[in-house]
Design a protein around this motif. Structure first.
Motif, mmCIF file in Angstrom:
data_model
loop_
_atom_site.group_PDB
_atom_site.id
_atom_site.type_symbol
_atom_site.label_atom_id
_atom_site.label_comp_id
_atom_site.label_asym_id
_atom_site.label_seq_id
_atom_site.Cartn_x
_atom_site.Cartn_y
_atom_site.Cartn_z
ATOM 1 N N HIS A 1 25.646 -7.981 15.716
ATOM 2 C CA HIS A 1 25.851 -9.216 14.955
ATOM 3 C C HIS A 1 25.986 -8.905 13.466
ATOM 4 N N ARG A 2 25.111 -8.032 12.947
ATOM 5 C CA ARG A 2 25.168 -7.691 11.522
ATOM 6 C C ARG A 2 26.441 -6.928 11.183
ATOM 7 N N THR B 1 29.227 -9.581 11.094
ATOM 8 C CA THR B 1 29.084 -10.405 9.889
ATOM 9 C C THR B 1 29.503 -9.631 8.646
ATOM 10 N N ASP C 1 33.114 -9.364 8.368
ATOM 11 C CA ASP C 1 33.757 -10.670 8.402
ATOM 12 C C ASP C 1 34.649 -10.819 9.632
ATOM 13 N N ASN D 1 34.247 -10.881 14.401
ATOM 14 C CA ASN D 1 33.362 -11.203 15.523
ATOM 15 C C ASN D 1 33.393 -10.067 16.523
ATOM 16 N N HIS E 1 23.788 -17.700 10.848
ATOM 17 C CA HIS E 1 25.206 -17.452 10.579
ATOM 18 C C HIS E 1 25.896 -18.805 10.484
ATOM 19 N N THR F 1 30.888 -15.426 16.095
ATOM 20 C CA THR F 1 30.248 -14.629 15.034
ATOM 21 C C THR F 1 29.734 -13.318 15.553
#
Length: 192
Positions: free
Chosen positions: A56-57, A60, A63, A65, A133, A191
């Motif tokens: 996930h990080r 993110t 920018d 998914n 998020h 995300t």
């Protein structure tokens, strides 16, 4: 598609490509993710697999998914996903051995405006902390029970319970029950 295919050397190559395309160094990406350069280097070389929280990080920080992080993402107007043929992200992928397996529908349709997973949460299993998020989420408990943590408050959800919430609220979950919980989880925009 097996988890080994999803998060293997090919995943590391895809991560390297995306990082370079964004003109980021390992150091700048690690700083943005708040992790070590050594960890990112191992992920890019296919020597370690990231936790779901780390995935996930990564998404993110870049920018993007998770669908765009996967190698050989398919671009089709219609994607059928037969039972038993969904990508499975499982314990072998998770460093913390947190007892969660994800049936990852959305990696097969990375251009979608939403992300769909079924979380299979073993007894005592839990998310890797709380995350936030942009976007919104829908959660539906297919089987078992989970304790959903929203902004520090815990709510027990049982089979058939559902909730909508804004993704900016810190959220996580655990399985307090005595059977594996299966939870349909949808968020938009993707995300993860």
């Amino acid at each position: 598609m097996k988890q080994e295919e999803l998060l293997s050397e090919n995943f590391g190559k895809r991560l390297h490509e995306l990082r370079k395309a964004r003109k980021m160094t390992l150091s700048s990406l690690a700083e943005k993710m708040e992790c070590s350069v050594a960890l990112l280097s191992k992920i890019e070389k296919g020597k370690t697999r990231p936790s779901l929280n780390t995935l996930h990080r990564i998404a993110t920080a870049l920018d993007t998914n998770i669908g765009n992080l996967m190698p050989a993402a398919r671009s089709q107007p219609v994607t059928f996903v037969p039972a038993g043929q969904r990508p499975l992200l499982a314990d072998g992928l998770l460093r913390g051995r947190d007892g969660i397996q994800l049936e990852a529908f959305s990696v097969l349709a990375p251009e979608s405006n939403f992300q769909i997973n079924i979380h299979h949460v073993a007894v005592g299993g839990r998310s890797d902390g709380c995350i936030t998020h942009p976007g919104e989420e829908f959660v539906y408990v297919l089987n078992g029970a989970i304790d959903l943590i929203l902004d520090g408050e815990t709510t027990r959800m049982n089979t058939g319970d559902a909730v909508f919430f804004v993704s900016e609220i810190p959220h996580g979950y655990s399985n307090p029950g005595d059977v594996t919980a299966s939870v349909l989880w949808l968020n938009s925009p993707p995300t993860f």
